[in-house]
Design an enzyme around this catalytic site. Structure first.
Site, PDB file in Angstrom:
ATOM      1  N   HIS A   1       0.829  -1.208   0.000  1.00  0.00           N
ATOM      2  CA  HIS A   1       0.000   0.000   0.000  1.00  0.00           C
ATOM      3  C   HIS A   1       0.863   1.256   0.000  1.00  0.00           C
ATOM      4  O   HIS A   1       2.042   1.229   0.369  1.00  0.00           O
ATOM      5  CB  HIS A   1      -0.920   0.000   1.223  1.00  0.00           C
ATOM      6  CG  HIS A   1      -0.168   0.038   2.534  1.00  0.00           C
ATOM      7  ND1 HIS A   1       0.371   1.197   3.057  1.00  0.00           N
ATOM      8  CD2 HIS A   1       0.152  -0.945   3.394  1.00  0.00           C
ATOM      9  CE1 HIS A   1       0.976   0.927   4.187  1.00  0.00           C
ATOM     10  NE2 HIS A   1       0.864  -0.375   4.418  1.00  0.00           N
TER      11      HIS A   1
ATOM     12  N   HIS B   1       0.796  -5.606   2.589  1.00  0.00           N
ATOM     13  CA  HIS B   1       1.466  -4.786   3.600  1.00  0.00           C
ATOM     14  C   HIS B   1       2.926  -5.202   3.758  1.00  0.00           C
ATOM     15  O   HIS B   1       3.332  -6.270   3.302  1.00  0.00           O
ATOM     16  CB  HIS B   1       0.737  -4.929   4.935  1.00  0.00           C
ATOM     17  CG  HIS B   1      -0.719  -4.639   4.840  1.00  0.00           C
ATOM     18  ND1 HIS B   1      -1.263  -3.414   5.149  1.00  0.00           N
ATOM     19  CD2 HIS B   1      -1.765  -5.417   4.456  1.00  0.00           C
ATOM     20  CE1 HIS B   1      -2.571  -3.443   4.950  1.00  0.00           C
ATOM     21  NE2 HIS B   1      -2.904  -4.653   4.537  1.00  0.00           N
TER      22      HIS B   1
END
Length: 201
Positions: free
Chosen positions: A8, A148
């Site tokens: 992200h 992540h």
């Protein structure tokens, strides 16, 4: 099958040095711009499937990269960041002081790390392996995965065929950097790793 893997975009807590885990903070202007630049770099790639963690910062990044593609973004919890329990929302500097031994284990002896109400590294690996199996079983030639920092470290450890303890040897890849792995027979070959050449001022 070719996996396009990205983290992200930068978040507010990233800039503050806070651990996020299963908690969230919004993407910064830099994080939004990084996602836009990666989306532009991948604009000519046809994605058969897009998988994202179900956490806001990953979903938002996936939506930006996806653009106008008529491809469903499949949100799955197996791609969430590692759960840090009591450490979530706290600054790394404060965690190092208060939980020095366990933080040392987390960074250097990951399989010995014991979380304070969160997940173990083995639990993270178990669900990331489950996510990878889901992706492979669903098929497709080009698949985008948005996840992540620590989750991607676990995924790349698996794709490289390394032992789980090797996760501590991998860096946390920059937000919206790009890694590409291609499946050949029973092995994954690295085509690109932590690439940031699409970043522009």
């Amino acid at each position: 099958m070719r996996l396009y893997i990205t983290r992200h975009g930068q978040t507010k807590w990233n800039t503050e040095g806070r651990l996020q885990g299963w908690m969230n903070s919004p993407l910064t202007p830099k994080g939004l711009k990084g996602a836009e630049q990666l989306g532009d770099a991948l604009k000519d790639v046809h994605f058969d499937a897009i998988y994202s963690s179900d956490q806001y910062r990953a979903v938002k990044t996936a939506e930006i990269i996806s653009g106008n593609r008529a491809v469903e973004i499949r949100q799955i919890m197996e791609l969430r960041e590692i759960g840090f329990g009591l450490w979530e929302g706290k600054r790394l500097a404060d965690i190092k002081k208060k939980y020095s031994q366990e933080f040392h284990n987390y960074m250097n002896k990951p399989l010995a790390y014991k979380s304070y109400g969160g997940e173990s590294v083995d639990e993270l690996f178990d669900r990331v392996e489950k996510a990878l199996h889901m992706v492979m079983e669903s098929g497709g030639e080009n698949v985008l995965i948005v996840a992540h920092g620590v989750t991607i470290k676990a995924l790349i450890t698996i794709l490289k065929g390394l032992p789980r303890a090797s996760i501590s040897e991998l860096p946390v890849y920059p937000g919206t950097s790009l890694s590409i792995f291609k499946r050949k027979k029973d092995l994954w070959e690295i085509e690109l790793e932590a690439d940031t050449s699409h970043f522009k001022e």
